[in-house]
Design a protein around this motif. Structure first.
Motif, PDB file in Angstrom:
ATOM      1  N   ASN A 194       1.002  -1.272   0.077  1.00 35.53           N
ATOM      2  CA  ASN A 194       0.132  -0.139  -0.035  1.00 35.53           C
ATOM      3  C   ASN A 194       0.854   1.013   0.002  1.00 35.53           C
ATOM      4  O   ASN A 194       0.656   2.265  -0.543  1.00 35.53           O
ATOM      5  N   VAL A 195       1.930   1.061   0.786  1.00 28.59           N
ATOM      6  CA  VAL A 195       3.168   2.458   0.986  1.00 28.59           C
ATOM      7  C   VAL A 195       3.472   2.607  -0.492  1.00 28.59           C
ATOM      8  O   VAL A 195       3.538   3.807  -0.908  1.00 28.59           O
ATOM      9  N   ALA A 196       3.904   1.534  -1.185  1.00 27.16           N
ATOM     10  CA  ALA A 196       4.299   1.488  -2.621  1.00 27.16           C
ATOM     11  C   ALA A 196       3.479   2.206  -3.347  1.00 27.16           C
ATOM     12  O   ALA A 196       3.948   2.897  -4.355  1.00 27.16           O
ATOM     13  N   ILE A 197       2.356   1.887  -3.449  1.00 28.02           N
ATOM     14  CA  ILE A 197       1.233   2.095  -4.427  1.00 28.02           C
ATOM     15  C   ILE A 197       0.920   3.689  -3.969  1.00 28.02           C
ATOM     16  O   ILE A 197       0.744   4.289  -5.062  1.00 28.02           O
ATOM     17  N   ILE A 198       0.751   4.020  -2.912  1.00 28.01           N
ATOM     18  CA  ILE A 198       0.542   5.551  -2.483  1.00 28.01           C
ATOM     19  C   ILE A 198       1.483   6.283  -2.894  1.00 28.01           C
ATOM     20  O   ILE A 198       1.451   7.443  -3.546  1.00 28.01           O
ATOM     21  N   TRP A 199       2.732   6.095  -2.634  1.00 30.61           N
ATOM     22  CA  TRP A 199       3.804   6.796  -2.857  1.00 30.61           C
ATOM     23  C   TRP A 199       4.065   6.747  -4.631  1.00 30.61           C
ATOM     24  O   TRP A 199       4.330   7.924  -5.112  1.00 30.61           O
ATOM     25  N   ASN A 200       4.102   5.825  -5.211  1.00 28.55           N
ATOM     26  CA  ASN A 200       4.115   6.029  -6.668  1.00 28.55           C
ATOM     27  C   ASN A 200       2.947   6.389  -7.193  1.00 28.55           C
ATOM     28  O   ASN A 200       2.987   7.260  -8.293  1.00 28.55           O
ATOM     29  N   GLY A 201       1.795   6.150  -6.873  1.00 31.70           N
ATOM     30  CA  GLY A 201       0.521   6.723  -7.375  1.00 31.70           C
ATOM     31  C   GLY A 201       0.287   8.040  -7.134  1.00 31.70           C
ATOM     32  O   GLY A 201      -0.009   8.965  -7.871  1.00 31.70           O
ATOM     33  N   GLY A 202       0.834   8.728  -5.968  1.00 32.52           N
ATOM     34  CA  GLY A 202       0.827  10.038  -5.619  1.00 32.52           C
ATOM     35  C   GLY A 202       1.568  11.026  -6.579  1.00 32.52           C
ATOM     36  O   GLY A 202       1.224  12.049  -7.118  1.00 32.52           O
ATOM     37  N   GLN A 203       2.867  10.488  -7.108  1.00 29.87           N
ATOM     38  CA  GLN A 203       3.574  11.032  -8.045  1.00 29.87           C
ATOM     39  C   GLN A 203       2.910  11.146  -9.307  1.00 29.87           C
ATOM     40  O   GLN A 203       2.783  12.056 -10.155  1.00 29.87           O
ATOM     41  N   LEU A 204       2.055  10.045  -9.753  1.00 32.16           N
ATOM     42  CA  LEU A 204       1.436   9.965 -11.164  1.00 32.16           C
ATOM     43  C   LEU A 204       0.317  11.082 -10.918  1.00 32.16           C
ATOM     44  O   LEU A 204       0.139  11.512 -11.924  1.00 32.16           O
ATOM     45  N   ILE A 205      -0.240  10.948  -9.700  1.00 36.10           N
ATOM     46  CA  ILE A 205      -1.276  11.816  -9.779  1.00 36.10           C
ATOM     47  C   ILE A 205      -0.715  13.437  -9.680  1.00 36.10           C
ATOM     48  O   ILE A 205      -1.540  14.258 -10.395  1.00 36.10           O
ATOM     49  N   ALA A 206       0.050  13.656  -8.935  1.00 31.60           N
ATOM     50  CA  ALA A 206       0.890  14.981  -9.072  1.00 31.60           C
ATOM     51  C   ALA A 206       1.133  15.535 -10.576  1.00 31.60           C
ATOM     52  O   ALA A 206       1.158  16.578 -11.014  1.00 31.60           O
ATOM     53  N   ASN A 207       1.600  14.357 -11.367  1.00 32.95           N
ATOM     54  CA  ASN A 207       2.212  14.497 -12.712  1.00 32.95           C
ATOM     55  C   ASN A 207       0.841  14.747 -13.691  1.00 32.95           C
ATOM     56  O   ASN A 207       1.043  14.569 -15.081  1.00 32.95           O
TER      57      ASN A 207
END
Length: 578
Positions: A250-263
């Motif tokens: 979950n942490v990995a998904i949120i970390w990488n997903g957050g960057q994708l959402i930011a971009n």
């Protein structure tokens, strides 16, 4: 395991259980997609109408999921419990028709374990098969596909996570599965010691061996406990480690997903759905790991049950069964009988040859272990002779159907056993249509009316095993039960041992005077000379060999073995009530 279940479950119940489970999985996979659309097109844009529309869809899909889940659980429970019921019924049916050889192979305690604990293990696997085994692979594939649809880049996380989970589950299985298999054998041992302690409690107390038996039970109990502690300690590690892996994912998904959402490469709703699919993927692996651990234990139980069901009886049924004629006089013949227990080098009986006609009594006497009980077990065909023959009313017992044969025999075993219930039900065990007058007549012959009349008569309650009667009373009631049955051969296996000499003599006299018994053959196994002295023929056994046959006076004059038995029972100044 599949072979055991194949003919014992309903195919339609399994089919619909699977269909309900497929429906539940698809609705579970569809819900995160609806959540994603609700967030992306409703919440993000402030579209209230879309939120209501998507919310109603989610509610409808959730209701469908509950219905599918209920249908699957109901059918899975019905199927697994039905499988257990049918297995117990088949095992019990098999046990009822086992020969003594099969009993010797398996053992009573092991049969109890297989009928209870092993069947429960198979029920659990059947329940799991219709739930987790179907859900896990479909959910795994479906959730992986849906996660890939939401974002292909984030699915690379599973390339790291899944191998870690596979290695971890493999390690757990390597250590846990052998321990689960060993638990069944250790359960057998625990049941054996516990059963011996219960049945032999009087002997244990009489010899003050309670400490020894307690230590013996503690050893078996501790062995089982250690094994269980090991296996469940290993299994206890699984949940926290899997939770850690899930949290890390979950942490990995949120970390990488957050960057994708930011971009702006990924919508918020898609990441929420992706996280749900990720949990479904990891939960599928957890379910599969549980299946891989439980199934081997269930397979071990299935093998043990199959072993019982596949036991081949040494008693082969007659190819063309013959029927007894009602007009043929009763008779019993042993024609040069030789018998050997399965796997034994030396015969248990050799050279037994005797012929008894209607109205006659055959007695069998000999030292302990001389083969007396073995010989009479050949009459109802509990064992088969190796050579020679046993004939009843002129027919070889091998040429008659087992049930037909045993209907001609009324037997009182060495250990008198009564069943829980009323005395009337016990006495009618061999003749359900017997009248009360017939029951009282049998009790009178068996010298039992005195203590029965003092109680509640035929309505007297009998405890399990007849524990509310003394040893002599149980023997007399077992004799009465045999006399109620109309038979060609009455067999009494040391059934007078607990009787005093007066009761013994009165009972045998009443037997000889009874009209029904006079039309049959009576076989008496006895230890006391006084019990067998009046017989028309007496077989003398010594270490499995027939060393003499004749009347009491003939054997006393000419047979050394019989003379030794008589002399051993001499009291001061004379023989024991000859």
């Amino acid at each position: 395991m599949i072979k055991l279940a194949k003919k014992r479950v309903s195919g339609w119940a399994v089919f619909f259980a699977v269909m309900f489970m497929v429906g539940q999985v698809f609705t579970s996979l569809y819900l995160p997609n609806l959540t994603s659309d609700l967030v992306n097109y409703g919440v993000a844009k402030g579209d209230t109408n879309y939120i209501w529309s998507a919310g109603m869809k989610m509610l409808a899909v959730s209701v469908l999921s509950v219905i599918f889940s209920f249908g699957n659980v109901y059918l899975a429970a019905k199927t697994s419990q039905g499988l257990g019921r049918n297995l117990r019924k088949d095992i019990y049916h098999k046990v009822l028709y086992m020969s003594n050889d099969e009993f010797d192979q398996v053992g009573t305690s092991s049969l109890i374990t297989r009928t209870t604990n092993d069947v429960v293990q198979i029920q659990n696997v059947a329940m799991m098969a219709l739930r987790m085994m179907i859900m896990a692979p479909i959910m795994l594939v479906g959730a992986s596909f849906m996660a890939y649809q939401k974002d292909a880049q984030l699915t690379s996380i599973f390339v790291v996570v899944i191998p870690i989970m596979i290695v971890f589950v493999g390690i757990v299985m390597y250590f846990a599965v052998p321990l689960f298999k060993a638990m069944q054998t250790k359960t057998d041992r625990l049941n054996l010691v516990f059963r011996e302690g219960l049945t032999g409690v009087r002997v244990i107390r009489a010899f003050v061996r309670d400490k020894f038996e307690q230590n013996r039970f503690d050893d078996a109990n501790l062995d089982y406990t250690r094994n269980a502690r090991k296996v469940f300690s290993i299994m206890a590690v699984m949940m926290p480690v899997m939770t850690l892996i899930m949290s890390g994912t979950n942490v990995a998904i949120i970390w990488n997903g957050g960057q994708l959402i930011a971009n702006q490469s990924m919508a918020v709703g898609n990441m929420i759905a992706f996280m749900t699919y990720a949990m479904q993927i990891l939960m599928s692996f957890m379910m599969l790991s549980m299946v891989f651990v439980v199934v081997p234990r269930g397979q071990a139980s299935a093998d043990r049950i199959a072993q019982v069901l596949k036991l081949q009886s040494t008693i082969k049924p007659a190819e063309q069964p013959k029927e007894f004629s009602e007009t043929t006089p009763s008779s019993l013949d042993f024609d040069d009988v030789l018998f050997r227990y399965q796997g034994a080098e030396n015969p248990a009986l050799t050279g037994v040859d005797a012929h008894v006609k209607q109205g006659q009594t055959l007695a069998i006497i000999g030292g302990t272990g001389s083969g007396k009980s073995t010989l009479i077990n050949l009459i109802p065909r509990f064992y088969d002779v190796e050579s020679g023959s046993v004939r009843i009313n002129g027919l070889n017992v091998k040429d008659v159907d087992a049930q037909t044969l045993q209907e001609q025999i009324a037997m009182v075993p060495q250990k008198a056993l009564l069943f829980k219930g009323s005395l009337r039900d016990n006495l009618r065990y061999g003749n359900p249509d017997a009248t009360d007058d017939q029951l009282w007549h049998a009790l009178e012959i068996a010298q039992s009316t005195d203590f029965i009349k003092d109680d509640d008569g035929l309505d007297t309650f009998v405890e399990q095993g007849g524990d509310n009667f003394s040893g002599g009373q149980k023997q007399r009631l077992a004799i009465a039960r045999a006399l109620v049955k109309k038979a060609s051969v009455y067999v009494f296996d040391d059934s007078f041992s607990a009787l005093d000499f007066k009761t013994d003599a009165n009972l045998r006299k009443a037997l000889l005077e009874d009209e029904t018994v006079q039309k049959a053959v009576v076989v008496i196994v006895g230890q006391r000379v006084s019990t067998v002295a009046d017989a028309d023929q007496i077989i003398v056994l010594d270490e499995g060999k027939m060393v003499g046959i004749g009347t009491h006076p003939e054997l006393k004059a000419n047979n050394e073995t019989y003379r030794e038995i008589v002399e051993s029972q001499i009291k001061q100044g004379g023989e024991m009530n000859e």
